[in-house]
Design a protein around this motif. Sequence first.
Motif, short mmCIF file in Angstrom:
data_model
loop_
_atom_site.label_atom_id
_atom_site.label_comp_id
_atom_site.label_asym_id
_atom_site.label_seq_id
_atom_site.Cartn_x
_atom_site.Cartn_y
_atom_site.Cartn_z
N GLY A 59 0.84 -1.20 0.00
CA GLY A 59 0.00 0.00 0.00
C GLY A 59 0.87 1.24 0.00
N ASN A 60 0.24 2.40 0.13
CA ASN A 60 1.04 3.63 0.21
C ASN A 60 0.68 4.47 1.43
N ASN A 61 -0.13 3.88 2.35
CA ASN A 61 -0.50 4.57 3.58
C ASN A 61 -1.23 5.87 3.31
N PHE A 62 -1.77 6.00 2.10
CA PHE A 62 -2.54 7.18 1.68
C PHE A 62 -1.72 8.47 1.73
N VAL A 63 -0.42 8.37 1.49
CA VAL A 63 0.40 9.57 1.42
C VAL A 63 0.33 10.19 0.03
N SER A 64 -0.18 9.43 -0.95
CA SER A 64 -0.35 9.96 -2.30
C SER A 64 -1.59 9.32 -2.90
N ARG A 65 -1.95 9.79 -4.10
CA ARG A 65 -3.13 9.25 -4.77
C ARG A 65 -2.77 8.13 -5.75
N SER A 66 -1.55 7.65 -5.71
CA SER A 66 -1.20 6.51 -6.54
C SER A 66 -1.91 5.27 -6.01
N PRO A 67 -2.13 4.24 -6.85
CA PRO A 67 -2.90 3.07 -6.42
C PRO A 67 -2.30 2.42 -5.18
N SER A 68 -3.14 2.19 -4.18
CA SER A 68 -2.72 1.49 -2.97
C SER A 68 -3.23 0.06 -3.04
N PHE A 69 -4.48 -0.16 -3.12
CA PHE A 69 -5.09 -1.37 -3.66
C PHE A 69 -6.32 -0.87 -4.41
N GLU A 70 -6.05 -0.35 -5.58
CA GLU A 70 -7.12 0.18 -6.41
C GLU A 70 -7.67 -0.94 -7.27
N LEU A 73 -8.38 -1.19 -11.39
CA LEU A 73 -7.40 -0.14 -11.62
C LEU A 73 -7.98 0.91 -12.57
N GLY A 74 -7.88 2.18 -12.18
CA GLY A 74 -8.44 3.28 -12.96
C GLY A 74 -9.81 3.72 -12.52
N SER A 75 -10.40 3.01 -11.53
CA SER A 75 -11.77 3.33 -11.09
C SER A 75 -11.82 4.36 -9.99
N SER A 76 -10.69 4.63 -9.32
CA SER A 76 -10.55 5.47 -8.13
C SER A 76 -11.06 4.78 -6.87
N TYR A 77 -11.48 3.51 -6.95
CA TYR A 77 -11.91 2.77 -5.76
C TYR A 77 -10.68 2.18 -5.08
N GLU A 78 -10.39 2.65 -3.86
CA GLU A 78 -9.23 2.20 -3.09
C GLU A 78 -9.68 1.28 -1.96
N HIS A 79 -8.81 0.32 -1.61
CA HIS A 79 -9.20 -0.67 -0.62
C HIS A 79 -8.15 -0.97 0.45
N LEU A 80 -7.00 -0.37 0.42
CA LEU A 80 -5.95 -0.73 1.38
C LEU A 80 -5.18 0.52 1.81
N ALA A 220 -12.24 9.68 -5.59
CA ALA A 220 -12.82 10.86 -6.23
C ALA A 220 -13.70 11.68 -5.28
N ASP A 221 -14.07 11.10 -4.14
CA ASP A 221 -14.94 11.81 -3.20
C ASP A 221 -14.20 12.82 -2.34
N TYR A 222 -12.85 12.82 -2.37
CA TYR A 222 -12.07 13.60 -1.40
C TYR A 222 -11.07 14.50 -2.11
N SER A 223 -10.99 15.72 -1.63
CA SER A 223 -10.02 16.67 -2.18
C SER A 223 -8.68 16.59 -1.47
N CYS A 231 -13.07 17.09 3.98
CA CYS A 231 -12.71 17.35 2.59
C CYS A 231 -13.37 16.37 1.63
N GLY A 232 -14.44 15.70 2.06
CA GLY A 232 -15.09 14.74 1.19
C GLY A 232 -16.60 14.81 1.28
N VAL A 233 -17.25 14.30 0.28
CA VAL A 233 -18.72 14.31 0.22
C VAL A 233 -19.32 13.08 0.87
N SER A 234 -18.48 12.13 1.28
CA SER A 234 -18.99 10.88 1.84
C SER A 234 -18.67 10.71 3.32
#
Length: 569
Positions: A59-70, A73-80, A220-223, A231-234
């Motif tokens: 994973g990337n610990n959400f330090v960036s928007r690169s795929p962590s467990f997307e 792939l390409g959907s913006s749905y992250e899982h890890l 995609a829900d979060y800025s 910072c998100g709509v969800s």
Amino acid sequence: MRHRLVVTLALLVAFSPAAVRAAETPRPARAAADSILYATRTADGNLVGVGLTNYGFLGNNFVSRSPSFEYPLGSSYEHLVRGGLWVGAKAVDGQGAFIGVSTGAIDDAAGSSSQSRTEYTPAGLTIDKRSNLPASPYYDPRALSNLDLDCWFSDEPARVLSPESHRPLNILVRQFVRSWTHADLAHALFLDYVVTNHGTSPLQDVYVGLYTELASGSRADYSCWPPAAFCGVSGGWYAKAWVLYDSALRLFREHYCYNLPIPSGCDLAHVPEWVGVKLLGLSPGSLFDPGKHVTLAAWKYGPSDTTRARDVQRYAIMSKGAIQDLSGPDFQPYTGDPCELLAVGPFATIAPGDSVVVSFALVGGAEVADIQQHAQTAQMVYDGSYDVSVPVQASLVSADAEPGLARIRWYVTDRSGVRWTVARSEAGGPWRAIGEAAIDGSGYALFEDHGVTAGRRYGYRLESPSGVDFGEAWVDVPAAATFALRGARPNPAGRDGLAVSFSLAEAGAASVEVFDLAGRRVLARELGSLGPGSHVVRLDEARTLAAGTYVIRLRQGGRSATLRAVVLE
């Protein structure tokens, strides 16, 4: 409020020939401290996009928007948010004997530095990229898959971490990640870990596991990143996990769920895919070793929780050999925020220079049936030693026996009226057809053999109409039930209590008692009237016992049996 993602992974535990071959190649020395390069790379060879490192962290610990467990792939749905390799063992170093666990990730804040918290150090300077596709710029004849990613890391040197400084097991790990793009394999990512004893003393009772901090949401829900409620709509990212375990498949799976009740409060379409972790086996084409135990541990996210802060506590979790009940509030959407560990062991001894291989697969699917099918495909490819050019029509799921009965289950891909024959061999003798397997609508083939003799060993395999054999399994039929106290797990025990296994020769009331060495009874459990055969009772009260040695006694009628167990702080 903390933010997280929940996903489902697939875990294979096995001795992969490809990984074993890799273990036989010359091992690099650990890089000098001034030349260590902490490398990261994204596995993006199919629909499963995962951040990888050469220091045991996933994973990337959400330090960036690169795929962590997307996924996809390409959907913006992250899982890890974060994951990592855990290896636990009983070891010896210059200070003496100890119980150690080397961890690639633990509960921590999203966005924190994973390099400072992992107990692994790069043992190579990069993550090599190879492909078996001749047209690829990464083509390499050594590659097994469309995209192989290969790196080394070690749990040396020691690190000063709070609350307990890391004590190395002296292991060297080679991590292979493999992916294919075609058919159902595009939904699975395979991870092979070759764990080598790099020290001078044997490692004993070794367990290997994958820790995951799974949480699903839409990027995609979060800025902001890490995502936060403001910072998100969800709303907040975390505490939105619907987690389940499919015991027949050995598959842990998760789905986004906004709120209780399930499923009406979930808003499943917001992040529609399932993700999961599936345990495949211990060697391609072989029955899961009955001497190994699978642990699915789960707990509510808690970076300040002291019950998992020390190695003896983590080892107790890894070695429990039980599947966590996921029905409690700690594992429900809104009320819970689960982290998970899927582990296997024990490997009795790893001598200096020797290796074991444990493999995992991360899988996904749009619906429950899809992720189950993709997990089965991953199992079949693994059973076929990663030879994807040869279709595998059937795969062994489980095999067990009790006095007078052996029970075998396979999964078959062709269920269109095909008659599957079951053949049996006794103690290495000739194979003879003894019946047909009954196939249900889900593709599972079940065969029950009532013609077995207690104390004998039998082999079973499934035969297609063309005469091809699949899914060979061997089982030992136990003798008639006896009165015996078989063991306590884990031993030594930690703060998670004890599981006591025993068998009874006849029906009747039984009890389990625990005494200290002064003879004082400190715990007692009346078990009621149990039937003959094997049983397990959990003594959660044991977590309140002081550190020390205790005697466990099983009683039924005039019979009794005892054994010793150790409780650690």
